[in-house]
Write an enzyme that holds these catalytic residues in place. Structure first.
Site, PDB file in Angstrom:
ATOM      1  N   ILE A   1       0.778  -1.243   0.060  1.00 52.02           N
ATOM      2  CA  ILE A   1      -0.097   0.149   0.121  1.00 52.02           C
ATOM      3  C   ILE A   1       0.894   1.172   0.079  1.00 52.02           C
ATOM      4  CG2 ILE A   1      -1.829   1.219   1.344  1.00 52.02           C
ATOM      5  CD1 ILE A   1      -2.884  -1.382   2.544  1.00 52.02           C
TER       6      ILE A   1
ATOM      7  N   GLU B   1     -10.704  -7.143   8.805  1.00 51.34           N
ATOM      8  CA  GLU B   1     -10.814  -8.152   9.647  1.00 51.34           C
ATOM      9  C   GLU B   1     -11.333  -7.934  11.075  1.00 51.34           C
ATOM     10  OE1 GLU B   1      -8.216 -11.372  10.325  1.00 51.34           O
ATOM     11  OE2 GLU B   1      -7.320 -11.247   8.134  1.00 51.34           O
TER      12      GLU B   1
ATOM     13  N   TYR C   1      -4.369 -10.525  15.058  1.00 42.95           N
ATOM     14  CA  TYR C   1      -4.426  -9.472  14.023  1.00 42.95           C
ATOM     15  C   TYR C   1      -5.452  -8.363  14.123  1.00 42.95           C
ATOM     16  CZ  TYR C   1      -4.042  -7.221   9.282  1.00 42.95           C
ATOM     17  OH  TYR C   1      -4.541  -6.260   8.537  1.00 42.95           O
TER      18      TYR C   1
ATOM     19  N   ARG D   1      -0.471 -13.585   0.574  1.00 40.66           N
ATOM     20  CA  ARG D   1      -1.794 -13.693   0.608  1.00 40.66           C
ATOM     21  C   ARG D   1      -2.361 -14.102  -0.671  1.00 40.66           C
ATOM     22  NH1 ARG D   1      -2.175  -7.357   3.059  1.00 40.66           N
ATOM     23  NH2 ARG D   1      -0.179  -7.512   1.894  1.00 40.66           N
TER      24      ARG D   1
ATOM     25  N   LEU E   1       1.320   2.900   8.318  1.00 40.97           N
ATOM     26  CA  LEU E   1       0.971   1.471   7.588  1.00 40.97           C
ATOM     27  C   LEU E   1       1.637   0.359   8.161  1.00 40.97           C
ATOM     28  CD1 LEU E   1       1.067   3.157   4.008  1.00 40.97           C
ATOM     29  CD2 LEU E   1      -0.988   2.078   4.900  1.00 40.97           C
TER      30      LEU E   1
ATOM     31  N   TYR F   1      -1.970 -23.384   6.872  1.00 38.34           N
ATOM     32  CA  TYR F   1      -1.555 -22.197   7.907  1.00 38.34           C
ATOM     33  C   TYR F   1      -0.921 -22.719   9.115  1.00 38.34           C
ATOM     34  CZ  TYR F   1      -3.783 -18.870   4.851  1.00 38.34           C
ATOM     35  OH  TYR F   1      -4.321 -18.165   3.616  1.00 38.34           O
TER      36      TYR F   1
HETATM   37  P1  NAD Z   1       3.028  -4.687   3.734  1.00 44.63           P
HETATM   38  O1  NAD Z   1       3.691  -5.647   4.429  1.00 44.63           O
HETATM   39  O2  NAD Z   1       3.357  -4.633   2.259  1.00 44.63           O
HETATM   40  O3  NAD Z   1       3.588  -3.280   4.184  1.00 44.63           O
HETATM   41  C1  NAD Z   1       3.968  -2.998   5.569  1.00 44.63           C
HETATM   42  C2  NAD Z   1       5.216  -2.318   5.390  1.00 44.63           C
HETATM   43  O4  NAD Z   1       5.852  -1.976   6.867  1.00 44.63           O
HETATM   44  C3  NAD Z   1       6.428  -3.057   4.870  1.00 44.63           C
HETATM   45  O5  NAD Z   1       7.155  -2.667   3.924  1.00 44.63           O
HETATM   46  C4  NAD Z   1       7.510  -3.400   6.043  1.00 44.63           C
HETATM   47  O6  NAD Z   1       8.913  -3.234   5.552  1.00 44.63           O
HETATM   48  C5  NAD Z   1       7.113  -2.205   6.908  1.00 44.63           C
HETATM   49  N1  NAD Z   1       7.539  -2.403   8.400  1.00 44.63           N
HETATM   50  C6  NAD Z   1       7.206  -3.626   9.153  1.00 44.63           C
HETATM   51  N2  NAD Z   1       8.203  -3.555  10.373  1.00 44.63           N
HETATM   52  C7  NAD Z   1       8.351  -2.237  10.250  1.00 44.63           C
HETATM   53  C8  NAD Z   1       9.444  -1.599  11.246  1.00 44.63           C
HETATM   54  N3  NAD Z   1       9.878  -2.154  12.179  1.00 44.63           N
HETATM   55  N4  NAD Z   1      10.065  -0.287  10.829  1.00 44.63           N
HETATM   56  C9  NAD Z   1       9.770   0.171   9.730  1.00 44.63           C
HETATM   57  N5  NAD Z   1       8.971  -0.473   8.736  1.00 44.63           N
HETATM   58  C10 NAD Z   1       8.369  -1.358   9.087  1.00 44.63           C
HETATM   59  O7  NAD Z   1       1.318  -4.566   4.146  1.00 44.63           O
HETATM   60  P2  NAD Z   1       0.453  -3.751   3.000  1.00 44.63           P
HETATM   61  O8  NAD Z   1      -0.470  -4.762   2.552  1.00 44.63           O
HETATM   62  O9  NAD Z   1       1.011  -2.607   2.474  1.00 44.63           O
HETATM   63  O10 NAD Z   1      -0.689  -3.007   4.423  1.00 44.63           O
HETATM   64  C11 NAD Z   1      -0.217  -1.873   5.010  1.00 44.63           C
HETATM   65  C12 NAD Z   1      -1.236  -1.560   6.272  1.00 44.63           C
HETATM   66  O11 NAD Z   1      -2.539  -1.784   5.689  1.00 44.63           O
HETATM   67  C13 NAD Z   1      -1.008  -2.647   7.190  1.00 44.63           C
HETATM   68  O12 NAD Z   1      -1.221  -1.927   8.625  1.00 44.63           O
HETATM   69  C14 NAD Z   1      -2.055  -3.690   7.110  1.00 44.63           C
HETATM   70  O13 NAD Z   1      -2.546  -4.332   8.212  1.00 44.63           O
HETATM   71  C15 NAD Z   1      -3.311  -2.875   6.295  1.00 44.63           C
HETATM   72  N6  NAD Z   1      -4.249  -3.491   5.631  1.00 44.63           N
HETATM   73  C16 NAD Z   1      -3.841  -4.038   4.448  1.00 44.63           C
HETATM   74  C17 NAD Z   1      -4.651  -4.651   3.466  1.00 44.63           C
HETATM   75  C18 NAD Z   1      -4.450  -5.087   1.865  1.00 44.63           C
HETATM   76  O14 NAD Z   1      -5.303  -5.405   1.577  1.00 44.63           O
HETATM   77  N7  NAD Z   1      -3.284  -4.887   1.641  1.00 44.63           N
HETATM   78  C19 NAD Z   1      -5.868  -4.690   3.972  1.00 44.63           C
HETATM   79  C20 NAD Z   1      -6.142  -4.456   5.277  1.00 44.63           C
HETATM   80  C21 NAD Z   1      -5.475  -3.840   6.156  1.00 44.63           C
HETATM   81  C1  UGA Z   2      -6.316 -10.503   4.797  1.00 47.77           C
HETATM   82  C2  UGA Z   2      -5.123 -10.169   5.851  1.00 47.77           C
HETATM   83  O1  UGA Z   2      -5.493 -10.519   7.082  1.00 47.77           O
HETATM   84  C3  UGA Z   2      -4.906  -8.534   5.804  1.00 47.77           C
HETATM   85  O2  UGA Z   2      -3.909  -8.455   4.921  1.00 47.77           O
HETATM   86  C4  UGA Z   2      -5.982  -7.580   5.498  1.00 47.77           C
HETATM   87  O3  UGA Z   2      -6.019  -6.878   6.743  1.00 47.77           O
HETATM   88  C5  UGA Z   2      -7.320  -8.111   5.408  1.00 47.77           C
HETATM   89  O4  UGA Z   2      -7.427  -9.672   4.967  1.00 47.77           O
HETATM   90  C6  UGA Z   2      -7.829  -7.516   4.123  1.00 47.77           C
HETATM   91  O5  UGA Z   2      -7.284  -7.396   3.185  1.00 47.77           O
HETATM   92  O6  UGA Z   2      -8.957  -6.857   4.281  1.00 47.77           O
HETATM   93  P1  UGA Z   2      -7.582 -12.659   4.260  1.00 47.77           P
HETATM   94  O7  UGA Z   2      -8.452 -12.113   3.446  1.00 47.77           O
HETATM   95  O8  UGA Z   2      -7.975 -13.953   4.888  1.00 47.77           O
HETATM   96  O9  UGA Z   2      -6.833 -11.642   5.193  1.00 47.77           O
HETATM   97  O10 UGA Z   2      -6.306 -13.159   3.479  1.00 47.77           O
HETATM   98  P2  UGA Z   2      -5.855 -13.948   2.184  1.00 47.77           P
HETATM   99  O11 UGA Z   2      -4.385 -14.725   2.392  1.00 47.77           O
HETATM  100  O12 UGA Z   2      -5.906 -12.943   0.857  1.00 47.77           O
HETATM  101  O13 UGA Z   2      -6.939 -15.025   1.906  1.00 47.77           O
HETATM  102  C7  UGA Z   2      -8.198 -14.834   1.399  1.00 47.77           C
HETATM  103  C8  UGA Z   2      -8.879 -16.401   1.444  1.00 47.77           C
HETATM  104  O14 UGA Z   2      -8.148 -17.112   0.349  1.00 47.77           O
HETATM  105  C9  UGA Z   2      -8.952 -16.900   2.841  1.00 47.77           C
HETATM  106  O15 UGA Z   2      -9.992 -17.515   2.794  1.00 47.77           O
HETATM  107  C10 UGA Z   2      -7.843 -17.939   2.625  1.00 47.77           C
HETATM  108  O16 UGA Z   2      -7.992 -19.254   3.341  1.00 47.77           O
HETATM  109  C11 UGA Z   2      -7.834 -18.471   1.193  1.00 47.77           C
HETATM  110  N1  UGA Z   2      -6.544 -18.944   0.382  1.00 47.77           N
HETATM  111  C12 UGA Z   2      -5.364 -18.307   0.681  1.00 47.77           C
HETATM  112  C13 UGA Z   2      -6.610 -19.792  -0.468  1.00 47.77           C
HETATM  113  O17 UGA Z   2      -8.138 -20.573  -0.684  1.00 47.77           O
HETATM  114  N2  UGA Z   2      -5.508 -20.249  -1.137  1.00 47.77           N
HETATM  115  C14 UGA Z   2      -4.226 -19.895  -0.918  1.00 47.77           C
HETATM  116  O18 UGA Z   2      -3.415 -20.200  -1.685  1.00 47.77           O
HETATM  117  C15 UGA Z   2      -4.373 -18.703  -0.001  1.00 47.77           C
END
Ligand code: NAD
Ligand code: UGA
Length: 343
Positions: free
Chosen positions: A12, A118, A148, A196, A73, A290
């Protein structure tokens, strides 16, 4: 405005930085332990600072002092980690994030906190997830997958309570499964756990390895293109109504089961490449994939009425979200820019 984006090097973060550079309206500082995903992303209004927020809060505190808005983030966001390393998840996603909120309070800065879909937990009683009225239903403590969601929920509650006390101005967002360029990392054929779902299915398509359907693939999710999330961010940043509110960022029209997603991604991959995916689609239990302590939830689509009231709408439909993200991975794979990780 001056923005400090902590976790700027992630999926993100790197997309948000790219968007903010293109907009050119704000001065942006990004903090992360890595800038790998920021490769090629540069602009006169952006500066990167390499720092680990868990080692020393000093540099971050100083940067918070110099900014107007802090975008937090930082988190572990892959479910496999919630099961294998729950303490690390609690430490980073909760305790370290509380420290960022405290730094915002100390210096009187607005906090833009990324939470998660979540936090809603299990299926909602009224068929949708509404920010200010839905119950948040967690699973049992023995299923540590919920650290989480519980950690993010309590973080939200602390920030909200400080908002009520007049200590902080905040906006909390709950992303619903964002996908797009630079999503997670690809893995070797047959990998279990790790990233994911999109990254797993994409890896299977590229390697010919199996696609795993966890618990039969009946779970449903809605997906949001990262570019739609960027416009949601800009909308919320500039709307006075967004102060001290919680917002879902999602796309309710993209509701799909994981079994259907595997089929859709295969169809798109075959159209884009002209190749046939010959891998197996294998059902596997959540515990096998998992580890013990995993529990899944069947998410329902979010209400996005609050964000729509500010004039925002997602622009991309289900097919275009995955066409774009698959094409991005194909281009990078062909250019030799993606290596498959062993987990
Ligand atoms: P991501 O893992 O790609 O990004 C997280 C970043 O935080 C990474 O680049 C990592 O290096 C950095 N980080 C971790 N530990 C650190 C530290 N000690 N010091 C400095 N930086 C550090 O994850 P993302 O998908 O980009 O998610 C970003 C945020 O959005 C998270 O809080 C996540 O829970 C939330 N979120 C993401 C999704 C999604 O769909 N991607 C969905 C729901 C919530
Ligand atoms: C994610 C993560 O917890 C977070 O990154 C985030 O906060 C949140 O959801 C979000 O994006 O809103 P989840 O959706 O369960 O959780 O994560 P995924 O790994 O993308 O799994 C989605 C679904 O696919 C789950 O039901 C998982 O069991 C399934 N899955 C995953 C499969 O069927 N096959 C795979 O190879 C991997």
């Amino acid at each position: 405005m001056k923005l400090l984006v902590i976790g700027a090097g992630g999926f993100i973060g790197s997309n948000l930085i790219e968007h903010l550079i293109e907009e050119g309206e704000h001065e942006v500082v990004g903090v992360d332990v890595t800038d790998e995903k920021l490769d090629g992303i540069a602009g006169p209004n952006f500066r990167f600072v390499e720092a680990d927020i868990t080692i020393s809060t000093d540099p971050v505190d100083g940067l918070v002092q110099q900014t107007d808005v802090v975008v937090d983030l930082v988190a572990y966001a892959n479910p496999s980690l919630y099961v294998s390393n729950p303490l690390d998840v609690i430490r980073l996603n909760f305790f370290e994030n509380v420290k960022i909120a405290e730094a915002c309070m100390r210096h009187g800065k607005r906090l833009f906190q990324y939470s998660t879909s979540e936090v809603y937990g299990k299926r909602s009683e009224n068929g949708t997830y509404e920010e200010d009225s839905s119950s948040l239903v967690m699973g049992p403590v023995s299923k540590q997958r919920w650290v989480y969601a519980s950690g993010k929920q309590f973080l939200e509650r602390i920030i909200h309570a400080h908002g009520l006390a007049g200590d902080i101005e905040y906006t909390i967002v709950r992303p619903f499964n964002f996908v797009g360029p630079r999503f997670d990392y690809l893995v070797e054929a047959g990998t279990i756990g790790g990233p994911r779902v999109f990254a797993h299915f994409m890896s299977a398509l590229l390697t010919g390895g199996p696609m795993f359907l966890v618990d039969g693939g009946e779970q449903r999710r809605t997906f949001t293109h990262i570019k739609d999330s960027n416009t949601a961010f800009s909308t919320l940043l500039t709307a006075p109504e967004a102060i001290n509110h919680v917002y879902n960022i999602g796309n309710p029209s993209t509701d799909i089961s994981m079994r259907e997603l595997a089929a859709l991604m295969t169809e798109i991959y075959e159209e884009l490449t002209g190749d046939t995916y010959a891998g197996d689609v294998i059902e596997i239990s959540g515990e096998e994939f998992y580890g013990e302590g995993y529990e899944d939830m069947n998410r329902v689509p979010p209400s996005i009425a609050k964000l729509q009231a500010l004039g925002w709408n997602p622009a991309r439909d289900l097919r275009s979200i995955f066409e774009d993200t698959i094409q991005h991975n194909l281009d990078r794979f062909e250019a030799g820019l993606i290596s498959l990780k062993r987990v």
